[in-house]
Design an enzyme around this catalytic site. Structure first.
Site, mmCIF file in Angstrom:
data_model
loop_
_atom_site.group_PDB
_atom_site.id
_atom_site.type_symbol
_atom_site.label_atom_id
_atom_site.label_comp_id
_atom_site.label_asym_id
_atom_site.label_seq_id
_atom_site.Cartn_x
_atom_site.Cartn_y
_atom_site.Cartn_z
ATOM 1 N N ARG A 234 72.732 7.301 21.599
ATOM 2 C CA ARG A 234 71.619 8.109 22.085
ATOM 3 C C ARG A 234 71.837 9.547 21.609
ATOM 4 O O ARG A 234 72.966 10.051 21.604
ATOM 5 C CB ARG A 234 71.526 8.089 23.618
ATOM 6 N N ASP A 258 71.495 7.810 13.678
ATOM 7 C CA ASP A 258 70.308 6.969 13.878
ATOM 8 C C ASP A 258 69.506 7.509 15.050
ATOM 9 O O ASP A 258 68.352 7.145 15.248
ATOM 10 C CB ASP A 258 70.735 5.514 14.141
ATOM 11 N N GLU A 263 64.484 13.427 18.773
ATOM 12 C CA GLU A 263 63.813 12.281 18.156
ATOM 13 C C GLU A 263 62.532 11.824 18.861
ATOM 14 O O GLU A 263 61.670 11.221 18.229
ATOM 15 C CB GLU A 263 64.770 11.091 18.038
ATOM 16 N N HIS A 295 66.069 5.722 14.435
ATOM 17 C CA HIS A 295 66.315 4.774 15.526
ATOM 18 C C HIS A 295 66.005 3.337 15.087
ATOM 19 O O HIS A 295 65.233 2.632 15.732
ATOM 20 C CB HIS A 295 65.486 5.158 16.757
HETATM 21 P P1 NAD Z 1 77.385 -1.766 26.830
HETATM 22 O O1 NAD Z 1 76.952 -1.481 28.210
HETATM 23 O O2 NAD Z 1 77.721 -3.179 26.442
HETATM 24 O O3 NAD Z 1 78.663 -0.872 26.459
HETATM 25 C C1 NAD Z 1 78.754 0.496 26.759
HETATM 26 C C2 NAD Z 1 80.227 0.825 26.894
HETATM 27 O O4 NAD Z 1 80.354 2.241 27.064
HETATM 28 C C3 NAD Z 1 80.890 0.167 28.125
HETATM 29 O O5 NAD Z 1 82.075 -0.498 27.736
HETATM 30 C C4 NAD Z 1 81.182 1.344 29.043
HETATM 31 O O6 NAD Z 1 82.353 1.172 29.822
HETATM 32 C C5 NAD Z 1 81.360 2.458 28.027
HETATM 33 N N1 NAD Z 1 81.225 3.798 28.611
HETATM 34 C C6 NAD Z 1 80.397 4.208 29.605
HETATM 35 N N2 NAD Z 1 80.612 5.517 29.866
HETATM 36 C C7 NAD Z 1 81.587 5.911 29.007
HETATM 37 C C8 NAD Z 1 82.250 7.152 28.793
HETATM 38 N N3 NAD Z 1 81.960 8.219 29.548
HETATM 39 N N4 NAD Z 1 83.200 7.218 27.839
HETATM 40 C C9 NAD Z 1 83.521 6.114 27.095
HETATM 41 N N5 NAD Z 1 82.936 4.911 27.258
HETATM 42 C C10 NAD Z 1 81.971 4.822 28.201
HETATM 43 O O7 NAD Z 1 76.238 -1.187 25.893
HETATM 44 P P2 NAD Z 1 75.900 -1.612 24.383
HETATM 45 O O8 NAD Z 1 74.970 -2.758 24.389
HETATM 46 O O9 NAD Z 1 77.154 -1.672 23.612
HETATM 47 O O10 NAD Z 1 75.018 -0.347 23.931
HETATM 48 C C11 NAD Z 1 75.576 0.946 23.810
HETATM 49 C C12 NAD Z 1 74.463 1.953 23.606
HETATM 50 O O11 NAD Z 1 73.856 1.735 22.319
HETATM 51 C C13 NAD Z 1 73.286 1.815 24.581
HETATM 52 O O12 NAD Z 1 73.531 2.513 25.780
HETATM 53 C C14 NAD Z 1 72.142 2.401 23.825
HETATM 54 O O13 NAD Z 1 72.024 3.767 24.166
HETATM 55 C C15 NAD Z 1 72.554 2.285 22.362
HETATM 56 N N6 NAD Z 1 71.667 1.426 21.576
HETATM 57 C C16 NAD Z 1 71.125 1.912 20.429
HETATM 58 C C17 NAD Z 1 70.305 1.105 19.643
HETATM 59 C C18 NAD Z 1 69.700 1.585 18.347
HETATM 60 O O14 NAD Z 1 68.742 0.978 17.878
HETATM 61 N N7 NAD Z 1 70.223 2.636 17.734
HETATM 62 C C19 NAD Z 1 70.035 -0.197 20.062
HETATM 63 C C20 NAD Z 1 70.627 -0.677 21.236
HETATM 64 C C21 NAD Z 1 71.439 0.134 21.989
#
Ligand code: NAD
Length: 329
Positions: A234, A258, A263, A295
């Protein structure tokens, strides 16, 4: 069940129409407007709305949806930082999302950005098209034998760890929870150790109060010179003005984004005829070592099919009054 589908693009309609044949109980009306307080009242007469990453699912929108009798918001994405979930709970509006559609889609895009920045592929592509076959400005470094630092090792971060491991990189990671699936090839360390010990840093944690501006001038100064930074998570994880300062300090070999703070008004829009005034994005794009995509990390055929399928399953779960792991609490 009738769903009003906001911010429709041709590829959304294609994937949802294909999935609808398996969900005869559901009807969808597609509109181009995104969901926000000005457009929420269009949902009158619908059971649910379907929204996306740049929709405004804040307090005012939710109040209008509630007043129109809508009690389900189907987020066709994983992130929900644009949803006021406390307000939704107060109003009795259920929010459901698609937490796991294709972590590999996003992780592969993160690695694509890292490689493109490292080997200046965007520049190489344009040079050769101009019959300029010189190599000046294109030198990168081998990923093999270097260190990748992954911040957040949930579904997408874990996929990125596997990809980096496959490239022959040592993998460091920072997360509050250690992912047991990664124990054979990932070393969990402190955030500072990831920052100072990695040649490639990739962000995969969600945007929360704790992670807002996680990458700022203080954390940038801790990174090694010549690092590549990739953000597919994000935009607001990175403080853009500080990133620009870091780029001007020659900290980065490359920056691949991305997602970025400004954005929202750009995402999935063609603004090529406009002059982007007062834009920090335009400033970022003026640097030769920055590559920005809009994105698109999620945007693979497999991911779109999975998003449509899970969103429609969520609608049926709601209609059946069942609990789900896809509920946003
Ligand atoms: P997820 O919930 O499986 O994993 C997130 C991880 O981050 C967890 O292991 C959590 O413990 C960790 N975390 C939370 N707070 C933290 C901190 N302060 N420091 C370090 N680690 C921390 O989520 P995911 O499915 O892996 O997705 C991650 C992110 O990717 C989403 O939140 C979303 O914002 C982003 N995303 C982007 C796209 C894109 O098209 N660019 C698509 C999907 C998701």
């Amino acid at each position: 069940m009738k769903i009003l589908f906001y911010d429709t693009k041709s590829y959304d309609k294609e994937s949802f129409d294909a999935a609808l044949s398996r969900f005869p109980e559901i009807e969808i009306e597609y509109i181009k407007y995104d969901l926000d307080p000005r457009t929420a009242s269009l949902a009158e007469g619908f059971d649910a709305v379907c929204a996306f990453v740049s929709s405004n699912v804040g307090e005012q929108t939710l109040e209008i949806l509630h007043s129109k009798g809508v009690s389900l918001v189907l987020m066709r994405c994983a992130g929900f930082n644009n949803v006021d979930s406390a307000k939704a709970t107060e109003l009795g509006i259920r929010i459901m999302r698609v937490p796991n559609y294709s972590p590999e889609a996003v992780a592969e895009h993160a690695m694509a950005l890292a490689l493109a920045c490292n080997r200046r592929l965007y520049k190489a592509y344009n040079k050769v098209r101009e019959n300029d076959f010189s190599l000046a400005g294109l030198m990168g470094f081998n990923f093999h034998g270097k260190t990748a630092g992954i911040i957040g090792t949930g579904k997408i971060g874990a996929a990125m760890c596997r990809i980096c491991n496959g490239f022959g990189m040592k993998v460091l990671a920072y997360d509050m929870y250690q992912n047991p699936d990664l124990k054979d090839f990932v070393t969990y360390v402190s955030l500072d150790e990831v920052l100072s010990g990695s040649n490639l840093i990739s962000l995969h944690c969600p945007l929360t109060d704790d992670t807002y501006h996680l990458i700022n001038i203080e954390t940038i100064k801790k990174m090694m010179d010549g690092v590549i930074l990739v953000n597919t998570s994000r935009g607001a994880l990175v403080k853009t003005d500080d990133l620009i300062e870091g780029i001007r300090m020659h900290k980065f070999a490359g920056v691949g984004l991305d997602v970025y703070e400004e954005e929202t008004k750009n995402v999935f829009e063609d603004r090529s005829d406009e002059i982007l005034e007062h834009s920090t994005t335009a400033r970022l794009l003026s640097f030769p070592n920055v590559m920005i995509t809009s994105h698109q990390g999620f945007f693979t055929r497999e991911a779109m099919e999975a998003i449509a399928e899970t969103t429609l399953e969520n609608a049926l779960t709601y209609a059946a009054g069942k609990e789900s792991k896809n509920d946003v609490k």
